[in-house]
Design an enzyme around this catalytic site. Sequence first.
Site, short mmCIF file in Angstrom:
data_model
loop_
_atom_site.label_atom_id
_atom_site.label_comp_id
_atom_site.label_asym_id
_atom_site.label_seq_id
_atom_site.Cartn_x
_atom_site.Cartn_y
_atom_site.Cartn_z
N GLU A 91 2.36 68.79 124.86
CA GLU A 91 0.96 68.45 124.83
C GLU A 91 0.69 66.98 125.12
OE1 GLU A 91 -2.58 69.39 121.67
OE2 GLU A 91 -0.49 69.49 121.11
N ARG A 126 1.40 69.56 114.64
CA ARG A 126 1.82 68.85 115.85
C ARG A 126 2.96 69.62 116.50
NH1 ARG A 126 -2.32 66.84 115.67
NH2 ARG A 126 -2.91 64.65 115.59
N HIS A 138 -5.23 73.38 121.17
CA HIS A 138 -5.50 72.30 120.21
C HIS A 138 -6.99 72.24 119.87
CE1 HIS A 138 -3.78 68.36 118.55
NE2 HIS A 138 -4.81 68.75 117.83
N CYS A 162 2.32 69.47 107.79
CA CYS A 162 2.80 68.11 107.54
C CYS A 162 2.66 67.29 108.83
CB CYS A 162 4.24 68.12 107.04
SG CYS A 162 5.39 68.91 108.18
#
Length: 329
Positions: free
Chosen positions: A263, A234, A295, A205
Site C-alpha cells: 500500500e 497496517r 483502506h 496494534c
Amino acid sequence: MKITFFATKKYDIDSFNAIKNDYPELEIEYWETELSPKTASYIADDCEAVCAFVSADVGAKVLEILHARGVKLVLMRCAGFNNVDLEKASELGIKVMRVPGYSPEAVAELAMTLAMGVNRHLHKAYIRVRENNYSLQGLTGRNFYQKTAGIVGTGKIGAAMARICHGFGMRVIAYDMYQNPSLDFVEYVTFDELLAQSDLISLHCPLMDSTYHLINLETINKMKDGVILVNTSRGGLIKTDDLIAGIRERKFFGVGLDVYEEETGNVFENREDDIMMHSTTARLLSFPNVMITSHQGFLTEEALEAISRTTLDNAMAFLKGETAGTELN
Ligand code: NAI
C-alpha cells in the site's frame, strides 16, 4: 498560514471546506498528487505546512526537501504515522502532529464487516444473486455467537472491536502489553494463547519494528484451523507471502483485509495491469475466501468530520504556540 494538502480526494475537500470558515487564519491549497520526493519541492514559497495521509512518503528525503522549502509543520490527517521519519523531522525542527482517535468505531465496524462478510460469503452471494443465481451451495457460514474473538492491541480501535464482539455474544480475549481498564469483559492472554484459542483474530496494534510481520508462517501455524483473520491496522503486520501459503494450506475460513503490504498510494485507483499481475495483493484477490477493501476503515461521515476538525485545530495550536496533545515530536 498556508498549508498544502497532498493526496486530497473529493471527500477530503468536502469535509475540510465544510468547516474551513471557522479557521480564517489558515489558507488551504488542495493537491491531488501524493507527497513524495518528486512532488515535495513544488510547494509554494510561502507554504509553511503540509498535510499528508497514510499513503504519503514522509521519509528523510521528503523532510529535507520540505525543510529547505521552509516547511515547519507536517499535519498527518490520520492516526498511524509509520510512514513518517520522526527522528529526521525533529532533527530538522519540523513539528509533526496527527489525529490520534477520530472515530475508533468507524474502523472497528469495518473490521467486523469484513469478518462477517467472509464468514457469510457476502461477496459471493451478492454476485450470485445479481446474476439471478439463488444457489446456496458453498455459502455456509458459522455463528459468531459463543465463539472466541482474539483482539491484538486493545487501544481505541481494538477496544471498540472488543465491544462489538462482546455484543455478538462472543468470548473476547486479547493480547496487549497494557491492559485496557475499560474492558472488564476481556480476558488478557499471551499472544500464543490468543493464536491458539481464537476463531476470529482482529489486528489493531500499530506497525512498528516489533510488530512488523507479526503474522508469519510460524504464528499462522499456531492458529486454529478455520480461523478468520482480519487486518484493518497496517499491511506490514502480515507477511503476505506467508499468508498466501497459509490460505493455500486451507488454514483460514476467511481473511478480510483493509490494508496490505504494497500500500503505497492506492493500488486499486492507480492500478496498472503490469503492477497488478505481479502484486501479492492481486494474488490474494484470487482466493475466494479473501475479501479486500481499499483502506476505507476511516471513511465514515463522522470520522471525516472529526479528522478535519482535529487537523485544523492542530494547525491553529501550532500557530499559537500551544500544545494540542497530538504532537508526535
Ligand atoms: P492506539 O494507540 O489507541 O492502540 C494501539 C494499541 O496497540 C495500544 O494499546 C498498544 O499498547 C498496542 N500494542 C502496541 N504494540 C503491540 C503488540 N506488539 N501487540 C499487541 N498490542 C500492541 O491505536 P488505535 O487508534 O487503536 O489504532 C490502531 C491502528 O489502527 C493504528 O496504528 C493504525 O495503524 C490503524 N488504523 C487504521 C485505519 C484504517 O482506515 N484502516 C484508520 C485508523 C487507524
